[in-house]
Design an enzyme around this catalytic site. Structure first.
Site, short mmCIF file in Angstrom:
data_model
loop_
_atom_site.label_atom_id
_atom_site.label_comp_id
_atom_site.label_asym_id
_atom_site.label_seq_id
_atom_site.Cartn_x
_atom_site.Cartn_y
_atom_site.Cartn_z
N ASP A 139 38.94 23.28 43.62
CA ASP A 139 39.41 24.22 44.59
C ASP A 139 39.60 23.80 45.97
OD1 ASP A 139 39.36 26.85 46.11
OD2 ASP A 139 37.09 26.72 46.28
N CYS A 193 55.16 36.52 30.75
CA CYS A 193 54.89 37.70 31.63
C CYS A 193 56.03 38.69 31.30
CB CYS A 193 54.96 37.24 33.18
SG CYS A 193 53.42 36.69 33.65
N CYS A 199 50.94 43.91 37.70
CA CYS A 199 50.17 43.48 38.85
C CYS A 199 50.87 43.68 40.04
CB CYS A 199 49.75 41.95 38.65
SG CYS A 199 51.20 40.77 38.49
N CYS A 203 48.96 46.11 42.92
CA CYS A 203 48.15 45.29 44.35
C CYS A 203 47.99 46.44 45.49
CB CYS A 203 48.87 44.19 44.71
SG CYS A 203 48.31 43.45 46.31
N CYS A 219 46.38 39.61 51.58
CA CYS A 219 45.56 39.90 50.32
C CYS A 219 43.91 40.26 50.57
CB CYS A 219 45.56 38.32 49.59
SG CYS A 219 44.58 38.38 48.11
FE1 SF4 Z 1 52.17 38.72 34.07
FE2 SF4 Z 1 51.45 40.36 36.02
FE3 SF4 Z 1 52.13 41.49 33.80
FE4 SF4 Z 1 49.86 39.98 33.82
S1 SF4 Z 1 50.14 41.73 35.00
S2 SF4 Z 1 51.43 39.84 32.27
S3 SF4 Z 1 50.23 38.39 35.43
S4 SF4 Z 1 53.31 40.23 35.30
FE1 SF4 Z 2 45.51 40.51 43.90
FE2 SF4 Z 2 45.06 40.15 46.63
FE3 SF4 Z 2 46.66 42.26 46.02
FE4 SF4 Z 2 43.85 41.86 45.27
S1 SF4 Z 2 44.94 42.08 47.31
S2 SF4 Z 2 45.44 42.70 43.96
S3 SF4 Z 2 43.77 39.62 44.76
S4 SF4 Z 2 47.32 40.14 45.49
#
Ligand code: SF4
Ligand code: SF4
Length: 380
Positions: A139, A193, A199, A203, A219
């Site tokens: 990290d 993906c 995702c 967000c 974020c």
């Molecule tokens: Fe890829 Fe995002 Fe779909 Fe997960 S949610 S498979 S990280 S595109």
């Molecule tokens: Fe992911 Fe950051 Fe969006 Fe939360 S705010 S969903 S951790 S990219």
């Protein structure tokens, strides 16, 4: 160190076989080559203002392993799987609202959990190659854990910026060990993906500005770790998150149903992972260390968690917490907490909350806090 190629082939095989006995779930190897593509990406990232400020600032150090160890020949990437589900989660109810820590902060601090494993693996290596050189990092090291893991075939880099493994999804901690051992590198995995953008769409703040591109400033995970005042719009988006954000991992179909519970020290204490909010407001340093000191959420101290607890109570519009939130606004010595308490009271908006704001306005001397109180009174 002079050894035949056959030695290194069987060394690698034995090391892979030994890994699980050392508590490592996946081990991959990559070469000592510089991470040239990553460097280009990091430059663009910096120019766009997307950095969090927590990263190693020297891009050369981040992308050139030879600067960290001149005799480097290989880099080992290790992955340790962690739980994603909270068994026996306590219920959040009016007057007893709860916040949530991100999964990577559940259980023992992963820096320690990984370091212990890397020490054991180093011992294992030194028994076989006494003049081996090993430099471990997790990290906070200069190299990018994710770039190393991707190139070492641990997983592919998902559009949510996580490394996704077929076995453990992205619920993994990553660490790496730079060595002077000429171990055969692994091949990267195929990006799986596909057309999915779940995702990015999920967000809450639009921080995923493109596939695998994160604006850390937007974020929630980064913002919950800062110590200053948070913008109103962002406070609403934070919800009840006390530390980190898992949304873009939770929604990922690869992660669904994966819940690795085989490392007992990484299992969460539900009262820490999902703590009651109101007691957090008045927690002293010692109490904070006792409750959170074992985990990775403690690294920024108690202030961000207390600020986020106020934000969460505001977002819950928890009327029963008004006396506690008002007490913070009147008595806490930290202006950031007083101003955030004012925002929370405005958001709760009950007559008791408004009354507390009016009273505080006459005695508050800090200009940031006064401004926050006035805003809370005008836009409840
Ligand atoms: Fe890829 Fe995002 Fe779909 Fe997960 S949610 S498979 S990280 S595109
Ligand atoms: Fe992911 Fe950051 Fe969006 Fe939360 S705010 S969903 S951790 S990219």
């Amino acid at each position: 160190m002079k050894k035949e190629a056959a030695f290194w082939l069987s060394f690698k095989e034995e090391m892979l076989a030994a890994a699980s006995g050392l508590g490592i779930d996946k081990l991959g190897v990559t070469s000592a080559e510089p991470f040239l593509e990553l460097k280009e990406r990091l430059v663009r990232h910096r120019e766009a203002g997307f950095e969090s400020g927590f990263e190693e600032p020297d891009l050369e150090l981040r992308t050139k392993p030879a600067l960290l160890m001149p005799e480097v020949r290989s880099i080992l990437s290790i992955a340790v799987a962690y739980p994603s589900k909270l068994k026996g989660a306590p219920v959040s109810e009016p007057g007893k609202r709860r916040g949530i820590l991100s999964r990577s902060a559940w259980g023992e601090d992963y820096h320690q959990a990984l370091r212990r494993r890397m020490e054991k693996l180093t011992e294992w290596i030194l028994l076989r190659v006494p003049d081996a050189k090993v430099l471990s990092m997790v990290d906070t090291g200069a190299l990018s854990d994710r770039a190393v893991a991707e190139r070492a075939g641990i997983g592919w880099s998902g559009k949510n910026c996580s490394i996704l493994t077929p076995e453990w999804g992205s619920w993994i901690y990553l660490g790496e060990m730079i060595t002077n051992l000429p171990i055969q590198p692994d091949k990267p995995l195929m990006d799986s993906c596909g057309d999915c953008t779940i995702c990015i769409d999920a967000c809450p703040t639009g921080a995923l500005v493109g596939p695998g591109q994160l604006n850390a400033q937007k974020c929630i995970s980064f913002v919950t770790q800062t110590k200053g005042l948070v913008e109103d719009e962002m406070m609403v988006k934070i919800g009840n998150r006390l530390y980190g954000c898992d949304t873009c991992q939770i929604v990922c179909p690869i992660n669904r149903k994966i819940d690795s519970r085989h490392h007992v020290e990484l299992l969460p204490d539900p009262e820490v992972a999902k703590p009651l909010l109101r007691p957090l407001l008045f927690m002293g340093n010692r109490e904070f260390r006792e409750k959170f000191g074992e985990g990775s959420a403690a690294w920024r101290g108690r202030k961000p968690i207390q600020r986020n607890a106020l934000i969460a109570l505001g977002n819950f519009r928890d009327k029963e917490s008004v006396p506690d939130v008002a007490k913070v606004m009147r008595e806490d010595s930290r202006p950031v907490l007083r101003a955030t308490a004012a925002w929370a009271l405005g958001r709760i908006g009950s007559s008791e909350a408004i009354e507390a704001l009016r009273t505080a306005l006459s005695s508050e001397s800090d200009t940031d806090v006064t401004r926050a109180i006035e805003r809370a009174l005008t836009n409840p």
